[in-house]
Design an enzyme around this catalytic site. Sequence first.
Site, PDB file in Angstrom:
ATOM      1  CE  LYS A 171      31.533  41.262  37.535  1.00 12.08           C
ATOM      2  NZ  LYS A 171      32.629  40.267  37.659  1.00 12.08           N
ATOM      3  CE  LYS A 187      33.660  42.333  30.923  1.00 12.66           C
ATOM      4  NZ  LYS A 187      34.800  41.724  31.405  1.00 12.66           N
ATOM      5  CE  LYS A 200      36.530  34.561  33.871  1.00 11.04           C
ATOM      6  NZ  LYS A 200      36.295  35.559  34.707  1.00 11.04           N
TER       7      LYS A 200
HETATM    8  N1  AQP Z   1      35.495  40.367  26.389  1.00 11.49           N
HETATM    9  C1  AQP Z   1      36.972  40.652  26.910  1.00 11.49           C
HETATM   10  N2  AQP Z   1      37.835  40.951  25.920  1.00 11.49           N
HETATM   11  C2  AQP Z   1      38.992  41.163  26.184  1.00 11.49           C
HETATM   12  N3  AQP Z   1      39.560  41.024  27.235  1.00 11.49           N
HETATM   13  C3  AQP Z   1      38.706  40.539  28.163  1.00 11.49           C
HETATM   14  N4  AQP Z   1      39.008  40.096  29.489  1.00 11.49           N
HETATM   15  C4  AQP Z   1      37.825  39.790  30.143  1.00 11.49           C
HETATM   16  N5  AQP Z   1      36.928  39.934  29.288  1.00 11.49           N
HETATM   17  C5  AQP Z   1      37.323  40.169  28.001  1.00 11.49           C
HETATM   18  C6  AQP Z   1      40.349  40.190  30.133  1.00 11.49           C
HETATM   19  O1  AQP Z   1      40.520  38.828  30.722  1.00 11.49           O
HETATM   20  C7  AQP Z   1      41.302  39.015  32.119  1.00 11.49           C
HETATM   21  C8  AQP Z   1      40.634  38.294  33.158  1.00 11.49           C
HETATM   22  O2  AQP Z   1      39.468  38.631  33.557  1.00 11.49           O
HETATM   23  P1  AQP Z   1      38.648  38.360  34.961  1.00 11.49           P
HETATM   24  O3  AQP Z   1      38.581  37.043  35.055  1.00 11.49           O
HETATM   25  O4  AQP Z   1      39.492  39.009  35.964  1.00 11.49           O
HETATM   26  O5  AQP Z   1      37.458  39.004  34.958  1.00 11.49           O
HETATM   27  P2  AQP Z   1      36.618  39.922  33.952  1.00 11.49           P
HETATM   28  O6  AQP Z   1      37.618  41.166  33.346  1.00 11.49           O
HETATM   29  O7  AQP Z   1      35.302  40.390  34.920  1.00 11.49           O
HETATM   30  O8  AQP Z   1      36.105  39.011  32.882  1.00 11.49           O
HETATM   31  P3  AQP Z   1      34.739  38.417  32.664  1.00 11.49           P
HETATM   32  O9  AQP Z   1      34.929  37.223  31.689  1.00 11.49           O
HETATM   33  O10 AQP Z   1      33.843  39.370  32.377  1.00 11.49           O
HETATM   34  O11 AQP Z   1      34.503  37.731  34.065  1.00 11.49           O
HETATM   35  P4  AQP Z   1      33.100  37.554  34.988  1.00 11.49           P
HETATM   36  O12 AQP Z   1      31.869  37.542  33.886  1.00 11.49           O
HETATM   37  O13 AQP Z   1      33.183  36.526  36.059  1.00 11.49           O
HETATM   38  O14 AQP Z   1      32.976  39.340  35.414  1.00 11.49           O
HETATM   39  C9  AQP Z   1      41.262  40.447  32.389  1.00 11.49           C
HETATM   40  O15 AQP Z   1      42.659  41.012  31.966  1.00 11.49           O
HETATM   41  C10 AQP Z   1      40.284  40.993  31.382  1.00 11.49           C
HETATM   42  O16 AQP Z   1      40.560  42.457  30.976  1.00 11.49           O
END
Ligand code: AQP
Length: 336
Positions: free
Chosen positions: A119, A201, A204
Amino acid sequence: MSENTAAERKTALSGIQPSGNLTLGNYLGALSNFSDFTNEYNCFYCVVDLHSITVRQVPAELRRRTYEVLALYIACGLDPEKCTLFVQSHVHEHAELSWMLSCFTMFGELSRMTQFKDKSAKHADNINAGLFTYPVLMAADILLYQADVIPIGQDQKQHLELARDIAERFNGVFSPTFTVPEPYIPKVGANIMSLAEPTKKMSKSDTNENAVIRILDDRDTVIRKFRRAVTDSDTSVRYADGKDGIKNLMTIYSCFTGKDYAEIEREFEGKGYGDFKTAVGEVTADGLAPVQKRFSEFMADKAYLETVMRDGAEKASRTARKTVSKVKRKLGFVTL
Ligand code: AQP
């Protein structure tokens, strides 16, 4: 999972950031597994809005998404009568415990977190202290509720390990205070990859819309995005090294159909990638349709969502207060 009586129940907790429109990764890696825990565990699921401000958010969008994540929780089968659904910033103990735990977390430990490195590279103009201490807040989220099991995707495993280390360190210094949590990482679906760069990965906050399937994407969009997914120059649907794009699509197909990789290979023998991609799009759209329908119904009733938030915050606060006063006593703070 079997049904346990309230007295036998362990605690499960998880959270999702309202930092963007949720993806298929959030759904398959986390959200779709949450309701499996509600019969056997005392469950807390929160919308982790404090976490989301480590990256700049547009306030009106953050507010809207907070309602949306809550509505998605309910649309995915979480019954507010059977588990505690709440918004993190409504329970001030999260921030309070986070400070205390930060004094039991080492700079070197936080520096090793891969999400911080990723990040910081992505938001080089805003490498704030919150981005660095994010895992301490996550440890506080978990340890406040004495959670035994944490359903998460693979990307959060390192943060969970740090939460365990912090709990053990505090327990070692002051006598047992926190339950040491275990991760629950699904066997299939824990690591859904980007459709545009299948070694990365699915996130969002990805700015390339074609890389990401959103839970709320309509059927045509889902199928169109899958048809554009990056694959390889081979033509056979096989779960094999060097075929990251196809492996990712097979994982998604497996999650929605329950078929294992060998069955999927047999099903698409002699067929091209085009047919396979369309099939993945169709099963995904079919799987998401009921969630989308229920989501729209809940979003149309904001008063109901606010009642759920209020009741959830009250229930969560009761447990959170107990843990924080125990921690303060152990640390030697004067309590009145
Ligand atoms: N690509 C993924 N595959 C499987 N699990 C995933 N999770 C996120 N991306 C994947 C799981 O979703 C839950 C919530 O995630 P989060 O909102 O805490 O943030 P994150 O892990 O940082 O997810 P993002 O989508 O990548 O958000 P941004 O882009 O804002 O950083 C967690 O249990 C995570 O493991």
